[in-house]
Scaffold this motif. Structure first.
Motif, PDB file in Angstrom:
ATOM      1  N   ASP A  51      13.634  -6.318   0.512  1.00 52.13           N
ATOM      2  CA  ASP A  51      13.663  -6.103   2.139  1.00 52.13           C
ATOM      3  C   ASP A  51      15.024  -5.527   2.409  1.00 52.13           C
ATOM      4  N   TYR A  53      17.228  -2.245   3.176  1.00 51.21           N
ATOM      5  CA  TYR A  53      16.859  -1.013   3.446  1.00 51.21           C
ATOM      6  C   TYR A  53      17.933  -0.732   4.603  1.00 51.21           C
ATOM      7  N   LYS A  55      18.349   1.069   8.225  1.00 49.68           N
ATOM      8  CA  LYS A  55      17.674   1.685   9.524  1.00 49.68           C
ATOM      9  C   LYS A  55      18.516   2.801  10.020  1.00 49.68           C
ATOM     10  N   GLY A  59      14.855   6.072  13.548  1.00 46.81           N
ATOM     11  CA  GLY A  59      13.564   5.152  13.553  1.00 46.81           C
ATOM     12  C   GLY A  59      13.076   5.042  12.392  1.00 46.81           C
ATOM     13  N   LYS A  60      13.341   5.859  11.385  1.00 52.56           N
ATOM     14  CA  LYS A  60      13.057   5.867   9.948  1.00 52.56           C
ATOM     15  C   LYS A  60      13.902   4.850   9.053  1.00 52.56           C
ATOM     16  N   TYR A  61      13.437   4.338   7.951  1.00 53.77           N
ATOM     17  CA  TYR A  61      14.155   3.373   6.914  1.00 53.77           C
ATOM     18  C   TYR A  61      14.458   4.242   5.541  1.00 53.77           C
ATOM     19  N   MET A  81      11.420   6.266   4.433  1.00 57.08           N
ATOM     20  CA  MET A  81      10.127   5.872   4.909  1.00 57.08           C
ATOM     21  C   MET A  81       9.913   5.914   6.303  1.00 57.08           C
ATOM     22  N   ASP A  82       8.484   5.983   6.944  1.00 48.53           N
ATOM     23  CA  ASP A  82       8.345   5.708   8.185  1.00 48.53           C
ATOM     24  C   ASP A  82       8.314   4.218   8.676  1.00 48.53           C
ATOM     25  N   ARG A  83       7.954   3.597   7.878  1.00 43.30           N
ATOM     26  CA  ARG A  83       7.654   2.105   8.107  1.00 43.30           C
ATOM     27  C   ARG A  83       8.462   1.166   7.320  1.00 43.30           C
ATOM     28  N   LYS A  84       8.727  -0.035   7.494  1.00 41.29           N
ATOM     29  CA  LYS A  84       9.085  -1.141   6.517  1.00 41.29           C
ATOM     30  C   LYS A  84       8.048  -1.186   5.389  1.00 41.29           C
ATOM     31  N   LEU A  85       8.659  -1.275   4.342  1.00 40.03           N
ATOM     32  CA  LEU A  85       7.720  -1.714   3.024  1.00 40.03           C
ATOM     33  C   LEU A  85       7.672  -3.453   2.897  1.00 40.03           C
ATOM     34  N   ARG A  86       6.599  -3.776   2.448  1.00 35.78           N
ATOM     35  CA  ARG A  86       6.593  -5.164   2.275  1.00 35.78           C
ATOM     36  C   ARG A  86       7.199  -5.595   1.012  1.00 35.78           C
TER      37      ARG A  86
END
Length: 120
Positions: A51, A53, A55, A59-61, A81-86
């Motif tokens: 978790d 990253y 920001k 708005g990207k990560y 990345m365009d979104r958070k990863l699990r």
């Protein structure tokens, strides 16, 4: 002569502002230079996500991974990345130097043993 000095200072300021913007909106300067300038081959590395990253203002990560090739050799990888990863997911990352070009989520069983042994 004074106008030349002011113009040169303005040009330097613009260059530094551009470099700062690249650093804050992309994977960073080193990974981008790996991707565009060095002509390195695309290689596959395996990573386990966390978790951790950064920001970005757009708005990207930005993730910085420690990836391992199938024999266990280590490589730092940076990917925006365009979104958070699990957290805890396993990814197969396609890289050029330290620049992560693409990825796919895989199951733990699909990670080669050499890479998995190093992901402790």
């Amino acid at each position: 002569m004074k106008k030349l000095g002011i113009g040169l200072a303005a040009a330097v300021l613009i260059v530094f502002a551009g470099l700062f913007a690249l650093q804050k909106t992309t994977a960073g300067l080193t990974p981008l230079s790996d991707n565009f300038l060095k002509g390195l081959p695309v290689e596959a590395y395996y990573v386990k996500t966390t978790d951790a990253y950064e920001k970005l203002w757009n708005g990207k990560y930005r993730y910085t991974f420690t990836g391992y090739e199938k024999t266990g050799n280590k490589q730092k990888i940076v990917r925006v990345m365009d979104r958070k990863l699990r957290a805890g997911a396993y990814l197969k990352m396609y890289t050029v130097g330290t620049y992560g070009k693409g990825w796919i989520e895989i199951e733990r069983e699909e990670v080669p043993q050499g890479a998995l042994a190093e992901m402790k």
